[in-house]
Design an enzyme around this catalytic site. Sequence first.
Site, PDB file in Angstrom:
ATOM      1  N   ASN A   1       0.950  -1.207   0.072  1.00 22.86           N
ATOM      2  CA  ASN A   1      -0.116  -0.028   0.046  1.00 22.86           C
ATOM      3  C   ASN A   1       0.889   1.125  -0.038  1.00 22.86           C
ATOM      4  OD1 ASN A   1      -1.834   1.984   0.668  1.00 22.86           O
ATOM      5  ND2 ASN A   1      -2.769   1.095   2.021  1.00 22.86           N
ATOM      6  N   MET A  33     -10.884  11.049  16.488  1.00 24.62           N
ATOM      7  CA  MET A  33     -12.030  10.828  17.138  1.00 24.62           C
ATOM      8  C   MET A  33     -11.996  10.511  18.827  1.00 24.62           C
ATOM      9  SD  MET A  33     -15.488  10.987  17.185  1.00 24.62           S
ATOM     10  CE  MET A  33     -15.921  11.163  15.390  1.00 24.62           C
ATOM     11  N   GLY A  42     -13.531   5.968   9.306  1.00 27.01           N
ATOM     12  CA  GLY A  42     -11.823   5.913   9.714  1.00 27.01           C
ATOM     13  C   GLY A  42     -11.604   7.385   9.658  1.00 27.01           C
ATOM     14  N   ASN A  43     -10.164   7.852   9.469  1.00 24.87           N
ATOM     15  CA  ASN A  43      -9.798   9.065   9.220  1.00 24.87           C
ATOM     16  C   ASN A  43     -10.720   9.723   7.792  1.00 24.87           C
ATOM     17  OD1 ASN A  43      -8.500  11.181   9.732  1.00 24.87           O
ATOM     18  ND2 ASN A  43      -6.563  10.469   9.751  1.00 24.87           N
ATOM     19  N   LYS A  81       3.470   1.026   2.917  1.00 28.46           N
ATOM     20  CA  LYS A  81       3.228  -0.158   4.018  1.00 28.46           C
ATOM     21  C   LYS A  81       3.010  -1.342   3.353  1.00 28.46           C
ATOM     22  CE  LYS A  81       0.475   3.298   6.408  1.00 28.46           C
ATOM     23  NZ  LYS A  81      -0.883   4.045   6.108  1.00 28.46           N
ATOM     24  N   GLU A 114     -14.953   0.279  13.949  1.00 30.23           N
ATOM     25  CA  GLU A 114     -14.665  -0.934  14.681  1.00 30.23           C
ATOM     26  C   GLU A 114     -14.594  -0.726  15.967  1.00 30.23           C
ATOM     27  OE1 GLU A 114     -11.043  -2.182  12.678  1.00 30.23           O
ATOM     28  OE2 GLU A 114     -11.977  -2.003  10.646  1.00 30.23           O
ATOM     29  N   ASN A 115     -13.971   0.375  16.592  1.00 28.90           N
ATOM     30  CA  ASN A 115     -13.856   0.707  17.846  1.00 28.90           C
ATOM     31  C   ASN A 115     -14.701   1.424  18.990  1.00 28.90           C
ATOM     32  OD1 ASN A 115     -11.063  -0.872  18.134  1.00 28.90           O
ATOM     33  ND2 ASN A 115     -10.924   0.617  16.202  1.00 28.90           N
ATOM     34  N   HIS A 165     -12.194   3.612  -1.184  1.00 27.79           N
ATOM     35  CA  HIS A 165     -12.390   2.281  -0.145  1.00 27.79           C
ATOM     36  C   HIS A 165     -13.180   1.180  -0.616  1.00 27.79           C
ATOM     37  CE1 HIS A 165     -12.765   5.965   3.018  1.00 27.79           C
ATOM     38  NE2 HIS A 165     -11.750   5.406   3.155  1.00 27.79           N
ATOM     39  N   ARG A 216     -11.090  16.127   5.953  1.00 25.56           N
ATOM     40  CA  ARG A 216     -11.777  16.700   5.092  1.00 25.56           C
ATOM     41  C   ARG A 216     -13.259  17.000   5.049  1.00 25.56           C
ATOM     42  NH1 ARG A 216     -10.403  11.350   2.066  1.00 25.56           N
ATOM     43  NH2 ARG A 216      -8.740  11.018   3.447  1.00 25.56           N
TER      44      ARG A 216
HETATM   45  P1  AMP Z   1      -8.502   4.716  10.477  1.00 25.37           P
HETATM   46  O1  AMP Z   1      -8.453   5.754   9.464  1.00 25.37           O
HETATM   47  O2  AMP Z   1      -9.370   3.503   9.966  1.00 25.37           O
HETATM   48  O3  AMP Z   1      -7.112   4.121  10.925  1.00 25.37           O
HETATM   49  O4  AMP Z   1      -9.292   5.368  11.597  1.00 25.37           O
HETATM   50  C1  AMP Z   1      -8.838   6.328  12.585  1.00 25.37           C
HETATM   51  C2  AMP Z   1      -9.716   6.800  13.402  1.00 25.37           C
HETATM   52  O5  AMP Z   1     -10.172   5.911  14.156  1.00 25.37           O
HETATM   53  C3  AMP Z   1      -9.469   8.031  14.158  1.00 25.37           C
HETATM   54  O6  AMP Z   1     -10.362   8.950  14.126  1.00 25.37           O
HETATM   55  C4  AMP Z   1      -9.278   7.500  15.598  1.00 25.37           C
HETATM   56  O7  AMP Z   1      -9.454   8.176  16.495  1.00 25.37           O
HETATM   57  C5  AMP Z   1     -10.538   6.458  15.414  1.00 25.37           C
HETATM   58  N1  AMP Z   1     -10.117   5.152  16.408  1.00 25.37           N
HETATM   59  C6  AMP Z   1     -10.869   5.058  17.409  1.00 25.37           C
HETATM   60  N2  AMP Z   1     -10.344   3.835  18.355  1.00 25.37           N
HETATM   61  C7  AMP Z   1      -9.255   3.522  17.686  1.00 25.37           C
HETATM   62  C8  AMP Z   1      -8.350   2.330  17.768  1.00 25.37           C
HETATM   63  N3  AMP Z   1      -8.432   1.715  18.936  1.00 25.37           N
HETATM   64  N4  AMP Z   1      -7.430   2.302  16.994  1.00 25.37           N
HETATM   65  C9  AMP Z   1      -7.376   2.924  15.804  1.00 25.37           C
HETATM   66  N5  AMP Z   1      -8.213   4.117  15.392  1.00 25.37           N
HETATM   67  C10 AMP Z   1      -9.208   4.391  16.578  1.00 25.37           C
END
Ligand code: AMP
Length: 397
Positions: A8, A282, A208-209, A15, A331-332, A178, A239
Amino acid sequence: MSKILAINAGSSSLKWRLIEMPTEKVIAKGSAERIGQKLGKIKVVANGEKTERESPVPTHHDAVEMLLKMLTESKIINDFSEITGVGHRVVAGGEIFHQSTLIDERVLTQIESLAEYAPLHNPAEAEGIRAFMAALPGVPEVAVFDTSFHQTLPAVNYLYSIPYDYYKQFGARKYGAHGTSYRYVSQRAAELVDQPLADLKMIVAHLGNGVSLDAIKDGQSYNTSMGFTPLAGVTMGTRSGDIDASLVAFLEEKLDLSVEQMTDILNTKSGLLGLSGISSDMRDLLAKETTNERAKIAMDIFIDRIVQYIGAYTAQLNGLDTLVFTAGIGENEAPIRSRVCRSLGYLDVEIDENLNKAARGTEQLISTPQSKVKVLVVPTDEELMIARDVVELGKIK
Ligand code: AMP
């Protein structure tokens, strides 16, 4: 047993993940970051051990050579011949690529020709592919496009209401993003609810971000919230998501900004970060939500836009069977899922808060048995999807 590298490459990063197939076990993973800067950062996780060092990585080509050297030197593999295929995430596939594709010189030239749709990504990805082709001759290389899953969108969903010629002449249309995540998550969600994907009216929320939503009908992408670029749709970490196009021209004039500067603000200084003035992350906003007014409004807008898109897509799908949350937030963050679902009472969506809280980066059905819509958390795995495509297209045993 075969070993597949899933790559990636971003504008300044590369990555990777080495995956054993067909067991789908991750053997090692890592990254090279800050490519092109004075000092790059190289991370590797193998055998449960994490190493990190700093070293200049001038180009993506250098990143690939360093990665391959490191794989043998640290005995993750004994010999390059153990690598049976390489899969590459490619951001823009335009209207050329409707699915993942084995790479030859012609395909590589086409990926390069799509650079104007993803100027930061496609050239870097093409450079990485070239380096692998030179270092591992005869090993199948596969391109997996972020956009290809959305090539099934009907014209009614991919065309903008602008002069039709701009679509014909310049490819001015919605491409989405995505796609690899949606392909993986939708298939897995269908397995988990034990129904054929083709029979389900599904919405996947990739939070996600970068944030987007996808409406899936007949097992295919029917509409998606990102647009010509990943700037469109809902509020994201940095964004803006959808805004009135004339506001862009208005602000350019008020702030005396070039188009490039304004585009940069919309991509990197807007969204949760721009609204809150605190963070794009977040976790930071959830911690400050009760004490900081701007953190609260940023969160409220984030939830609201997701709820709006779910409503719009439910209308387009003429109903909803399955709602899936994925990516970092999806997910979290149980509180975010809970707030989205509480706004969907009109669809008879009901989640079990105990199940919801228990789902942290794990597959989980979180709706109650009474809920009209099955709600799931499915962690995304784009690298695994890439490895599966390499095995299939490379005819790897
Ligand atoms: P991603 O782009 O999929 O890596 O997601 C990033 C976003 O997920 C950010 O806003 C983080 O705050 C949120 N997030 C919440 N909990 C977690 C976690 N345990 N690990 C990674 N990202 C998290």
